[in-house]
Design a protein around this motif. Structure first.
Motif, PDB file in Angstrom:
ATOM      1  N   ASP A   8      23.026   3.387  -0.441  1.00 39.05           N
ATOM      2  CA  ASP A   8      23.062   3.757   0.842  1.00 39.05           C
ATOM      3  C   ASP A   8      24.510   4.493   0.937  1.00 39.05           C
ATOM      4  O   ASP A   8      25.447   4.261   0.288  1.00 39.05           O
ATOM      5  N   TYR A  63      27.253   9.390   9.980  1.00 32.45           N
ATOM      6  CA  TYR A  63      25.951   8.694   9.910  1.00 32.45           C
ATOM      7  C   TYR A  63      25.993   7.653   8.734  1.00 32.45           C
ATOM      8  O   TYR A  63      26.530   7.916   7.616  1.00 32.45           O
ATOM      9  N   VAL A  77      23.352   6.162   6.288  1.00 34.08           N
ATOM     10  CA  VAL A  77      22.090   6.551   5.782  1.00 34.08           C
ATOM     11  C   VAL A  77      21.528   5.651   4.856  1.00 34.08           C
ATOM     12  O   VAL A  77      22.348   5.316   3.685  1.00 34.08           O
ATOM     13  N   ASN A  78      20.318   5.163   4.654  1.00 34.50           N
ATOM     14  CA  ASN A  78      19.784   4.013   3.912  1.00 34.50           C
ATOM     15  C   ASN A  78      19.055   4.961   2.683  1.00 34.50           C
ATOM     16  O   ASN A  78      18.611   5.875   2.841  1.00 34.50           O
ATOM     17  N   ALA A  95      16.022   4.877   2.119  1.00 39.96           N
ATOM     18  CA  ALA A  95      14.623   5.285   2.451  1.00 39.96           C
ATOM     19  C   ALA A  95      14.882   6.720   3.486  1.00 39.96           C
ATOM     20  O   ALA A  95      13.975   7.309   3.912  1.00 39.96           O
ATOM     21  N   GLY A  96      16.105   7.001   3.638  1.00 40.70           N
ATOM     22  CA  GLY A  96      16.216   8.256   4.557  1.00 40.70           C
ATOM     23  C   GLY A  96      16.452   7.892   5.854  1.00 40.70           C
ATOM     24  O   GLY A  96      16.750   8.968   6.648  1.00 40.70           O
ATOM     25  N   ASP A  97      16.391   6.514   6.477  1.00 41.87           N
ATOM     26  CA  ASP A  97      16.838   6.242   7.875  1.00 41.87           C
ATOM     27  C   ASP A  97      18.129   6.539   8.230  1.00 41.87           C
ATOM     28  O   ASP A  97      19.108   6.139   7.469  1.00 41.87           O
ATOM     29  N   ARG A  98      18.356   7.185   9.233  1.00 44.68           N
ATOM     30  CA  ARG A  98      19.918   7.586   9.778  1.00 44.68           C
ATOM     31  C   ARG A  98      20.126   7.121  10.945  1.00 44.68           C
ATOM     32  O   ARG A  98      19.413   6.836  11.965  1.00 44.68           O
ATOM     33  N   ARG A  99      21.335   6.698  11.019  1.00 42.44           N
ATOM     34  CA  ARG A  99      21.972   5.846  12.415  1.00 42.44           C
ATOM     35  C   ARG A  99      23.448   6.566  12.511  1.00 42.44           C
ATOM     36  O   ARG A  99      24.138   6.414  11.662  1.00 42.44           O
TER      37      ARG A  99
END
Length: 276
Positions: free
Chosen positions: A134, A145, A147-148, A150-154
């Motif tokens: 990540d 951001y 990003v993990n 899996a591509g999830d962004r926060r």
């Protein structure tokens, strides 16, 4: 040369590839002959550092043929790379394994740092954790951001500054002059906790997550700080020298402060407590 999405995607792919093929297969699997010392006994480099830097540097050179590539290990062989940074139109700064001592000791506190400067501005910063695959990524004016894999962004946004007695900081006391260490240590009780991770990648990540409030650095090499400072600034923090000037990777000056807030009064209080 524009820093296109194709270039940014390619750099990320190269860093992840270096993590999966050159770094992680050697984690807790390094024979003694794969570890060397550089300037002093605690300044280590491993075969993983060297191989990862070559992989990332070659990928960066293909993506940006006219860019100056400044890798930590390359600078060991050619110090003139640091001088060339000031006039380069585009520079890629690489730390293939930040926290090499931890990596060589089998500790999980290490990461990969990469920054891209266009002219005199840092435009892109990447702080990558090969263990969990990540990353924290920042672009100038676009935010920071997490990003993990899996591509999830926060998006990461820092809160207001905490009271001084609730602050946690990173201070590598051992890197400061012996005659200064005792006076600095007297101030530790004014804070909630002072420690060090000995890894700029994870210290900056912890600050961008809002888990730590400041760092004080006795050394400020560009591969240790350029990416992290952009991520911190885009999340709402600030980095500056003890005289209040912004960090310049082309002419780095220590000591270097980084704060997970922009509260000037509290910054000055922290600085005065630790360095007078």
């Amino acid at each position: 040369m524009a820093l296109t999405q194709e270039i940014k995607d390619g750099l990320l792919e190269a860093v992840r590839m270096a993590g999966s093929t050159e770094i992680m297969p050697r984690f807790r699997n390094l024979p003694p002959e794969a570890i060397e010392s550089k300037a002093h006994a605690d300044d280590l480099v491993t075969i993983a550092d060297k191989r990862a830097e070559v992989l990332i540097s070659e990928a960066a050179a293909k993506l940006m043929p006219n860019a100056l590539i400044v890798g930590e290990e390359a600078v060991e062989d050619d110090r003139s790379l640091l001088i060339k940074m000031a006039d380069a139109e585009m520079t890629v700064i690489i730390d293939p394994i930040d926290g090499t001592s931890a990596f060589a000791s089998g500790l999980a506190t290490f990461g990969v740092l990469l920054a891209v400067r266009v002219g005199d501005q840092t435009e892109y910063g990447l702080l990558y954790d090969p263990i969990l695959d990540d990353w924290v990524v920042a672009e100038r004016g676009q935010g920071t951001y997490f990003v993990n894999a899996a591509g999830d962004r926060r998006r990461l946004r820092l809160p207001d500054a905490r009271p001084i007695d609730q602050m946690q900081g990173y201070v590598p006391l051992y890197l400061f002059p012996k005659e200064q260490q005792a006076e600095m240590a007297k101030a530790y009780s004014k804070f909630k906790r002072i420690t060090t991770l000995r890894c700029s990648c994870h210290e900056y990540r912890m600050m961008t997550f809002g888990h730590s409030d400041f760092t004080l650095n006795a050394m400020c090499k560009p591969w240790d700080h350029t990416a992290g400072i952009l991520a911190l600034e885009e999340a709402g923090g600030q980095a500056l020298t003890h005289t209040g000037d912004p960090y310049d990777p082309c002419a780095p000056r220590a000591p270097l402060w980084a704060f997970a807030h922009r509260d000037k009064a509290k910054q000055e209080t922290v600085m005065k407590l630790l360095l007078g």
